[in-house]
Scaffold this motif. Structure first.
Motif, PDB file in Angstrom:
ATOM      1  N   TYR A   1       0.851  -1.192   0.000  1.00 53.79           N
ATOM      2  CA  TYR A   1       0.000   0.000   0.000  1.00 53.79           C
ATOM      3  C   TYR A   1       0.883   1.238   0.000  1.00 53.79           C
ATOM      4  CZ  TYR A   1      -3.713  -3.258   1.156  1.00 53.79           C
ATOM      5  OH  TYR A   1      -4.594  -4.307   1.122  1.00 53.79           O
TER       6      TYR A   1
ATOM      7  N   ALA B   1      -2.802   5.547  -0.519  1.00 52.55           N
ATOM      8  CA  ALA B   1      -3.787   4.644   0.063  1.00 52.55           C
ATOM      9  C   ALA B   1      -4.058   4.966   1.524  1.00 52.55           C
ATOM     10  CB  ALA B   1      -3.324   3.196  -0.068  1.00 52.55           C
TER      11      ALA B   1
ATOM     12  N   ALA C   1      -7.996   4.326   1.056  1.00 56.75           N
ATOM     13  CA  ALA C   1      -8.152   2.907   0.742  1.00 56.75           C
ATOM     14  C   ALA C   1      -9.371   2.307   1.424  1.00 56.75           C
ATOM     15  CB  ALA C   1      -6.894   2.139   1.148  1.00 56.75           C
TER      16      ALA C   1
ATOM     17  N   CYS D   1     -11.913  -1.562  -6.400  1.00 57.07           N
ATOM     18  CA  CYS D   1     -10.610  -2.053  -5.974  1.00 57.07           C
ATOM     19  C   CYS D   1     -10.728  -3.508  -5.519  1.00 57.07           C
ATOM     20  CB  CYS D   1     -10.027  -1.173  -4.872  1.00 57.07           C
ATOM     21  SG  CYS D   1     -10.899  -1.222  -3.296  1.00 57.07           S
TER      22      CYS D   1
ATOM     23  N   ARG E   1      -5.473  -3.431  -3.878  1.00 54.17           N
ATOM     24  CA  ARG E   1      -5.927  -2.260  -4.627  1.00 54.17           C
ATOM     25  C   ARG E   1      -6.294  -2.571  -6.082  1.00 54.17           C
ATOM     26  NH1 ARG E   1      -7.865   1.571  -3.119  1.00 54.17           N
ATOM     27  NH2 ARG E   1      -6.605   3.394  -3.530  1.00 54.17           N
TER      28      ARG E   1
END
Length: 459
Positions: A36, A40, A193, A240, A357
């Motif tokens: 990440y 994010a 995220a 995602c 993601r």
């Protein structure tokens, strides 16, 4: 993959230079950069952590878990209305809260097996139903009709609105206001995220990428600024990977547990699923609702037969302790079956690395999707389509419609202090109507009936 946003408002009490994290560990997390990135873990309103050492996603999960919105789900309908019992019912039916907790357990384990951050997936699963109004999808339909001229109502769009604007947790100075600016809510102020992972339908009303007439959407027009920030750098209309894990976990949890509840309540006779006339009615429910309308019914029959052929299938369920134990084993077997199918197919497509993601798509075999759809159709046919349920749903639609009319006529009377203030600040009738919708959506089944009775005098 994603850039760092520069249009987020400044948090109350933060220094001007703290508008974005400058290094991977600058805030609260130590997540590996190959999983990440900084974008994010960024928050709409930058803020320091009160307890260093937590990851950004542990913090997100904690915020959702401690939210009033999550607690309210205990009083919102899943399939059977909370507080009601059928003659065969000897246990509390599942609510939106218990469903969300079960979805979170499924999603956490499936996500971790595929390399996702488990706290991130769990936060998304806990969040996915927060925007649902009283009386489940029935209430959603009634509110959508009332809100037609102010952008409609959709539970998923309401979830984003609640997470990013309504749930009182974090306030910032409004950068658009003159002087110091008034304080405005940024909701739970989750990471980019986490908000993205909780978004099943990343498009506005009428923006479905393949079916513009679809009622499913994930953002209201007046929430576009935060939505556009969430989606910065994301492929258009694509969810995602963590959101896909959440979505499949939701399907698995409610298909299996609605079937379990229906069987336990005595509404579903497992023996009837061997009878051809009954099977055809189940397949008819599935077609167009849970699978594409052009699906071959023979495929659905094969899916049902695969389930009926399992040694652990709850044949002859009679409610005894032994039968209940077998039923619990069957639910565990089903959840494992569906999750392992997705895990295996996804790993076959992408290998053994961490999948996060926009680096992958969740692959769910067609056979698993059809089996899941058949379970949904069985619960729909024998639980949701019962005559007494339709009478109850008709009454619930009347309650929501009359409550909306009463609040419109009497507002701000009847609004809770939080929504009264928003109503007073609203710029026009459209915005004021949206506040009324927000108030109704926040109610539990019981509080909706209580407020309805107070404002209308009808019991």
């Amino acid at each position: 993959m994603e850039g760092t946003a520069s249009n987020a408002p400044q948090a109350e009490g933060t220094e001007p230079q703290a508008t974005a994290p400058s290094t991977q560990g600058a805030y609260e997390n130590n997540i590996a950069p190959d999983a990440y990135d900084e974008a994010a873990i960024e928050r709409w309103a930058p803020e320091p952590d009160k307890r260093p050492g937590r990851t950004a996603f542990q913090r997100d999960r904690a915020r959702v878990l401690h939210s009033a919105a999550l607690r309210r789900l205990a009083g919102k309908t899943q399939v059977v209305t909370p507080g009601t019992r059928s003659p065969a019912w000897d246990a509390s039916p599942r609510t939106r809260l218990t469903h969300s907790l079960e979805c979170a357990q499924v999603g956490r384990e499936l996500g971790a097996a595929l390399g996702c951050d488990p706290d991130l997936v769990e936060a998304a699963c806990l969040s996915h139903d927060l925007g649902h109004p009283p009386f489940g999808h029935n209430g959603e339909q009634a509110l959508n009709e009332f809100a037609e001229d102010c952008g409609g109502f959709e539970g998923n769009a309401q979830s984003l609105r609640l997470l990013a604007r309504i749930e009182p947790k974090r306030f910032v100075r409004d950068p658009a206001a003159s002087g110091e600016g008034r304080l405005v809510s940024v909701g739970l102020n989750l990471t980019r995220a986490a908000l993205d992972a909780a978004t099943k339908y990343p498009w506005p009303r009428g923006g479905h990428p393949t079916t513009p007439a679809s009622p499913k959407f994930g953002v209201y027009e007046d929430d576009r600024p935060v939505f556009d920030w969430i989606r910065k750098g994301a492929p258009e209309d694509r969810t995602c990977f963590e959101a896909q894990v959440m979505d499949w976990s939701d399907d698995v949890a409610y298909s299996v547990h609605d079937f379990e509840d229906g069987l336990h309540a005595g509404h579903i006779d497992p023996g009837a699923l061997h009878a051809e006339p009954e099977r055809q009615t189940v397949f008819a429910v599935a077609l167009g609702r849970y699978v594409p309308a052009d699906t071959d019914p023979a495929e659905l029959a094969e899916a049902l037969d695969r389930l009926l052929g399992q040694e652990w299938w709850p044949h002859g369920y009679d409610g005894t302790a032994l039968a209940q134990s077998r039923l619990k084993d069957a639910t565990s077997q089903l959840i494992g079956r569906f999750c392992l199918a997705a895990e295996g197919a996804t790993r076959s497509a992408y290998g053994s690395g961490r999948l996060t993601r926009y680096a992958a798509e969740l692959v769910v075999p067609r056979e698993a999707r059809l089996e899941c759809a058949v379970l949904k159709a069985v619960a729909d046919r024998y639980v949701m389509q019962r005559a007494e349920q339709e009478r109850l749903r008709a009454d619930q639609r009347i309650v929501v419609a009359e409550l909306a009319e009463a609040l419109t006529a009497r507002a701000p009377d009847g609004l809770e202090p939080q929504f009264r203030a928003l109503f007073d600040e609203a710029a026009d009738n459209r915005a004021r109507k949206r506040v009324i919708v927000d108030q109704i959506a926040s109610l539990t089944d019981a509080s909706a009936r209580t407020l309805h009775a107070r404002l209308t005098g009808h019991m």
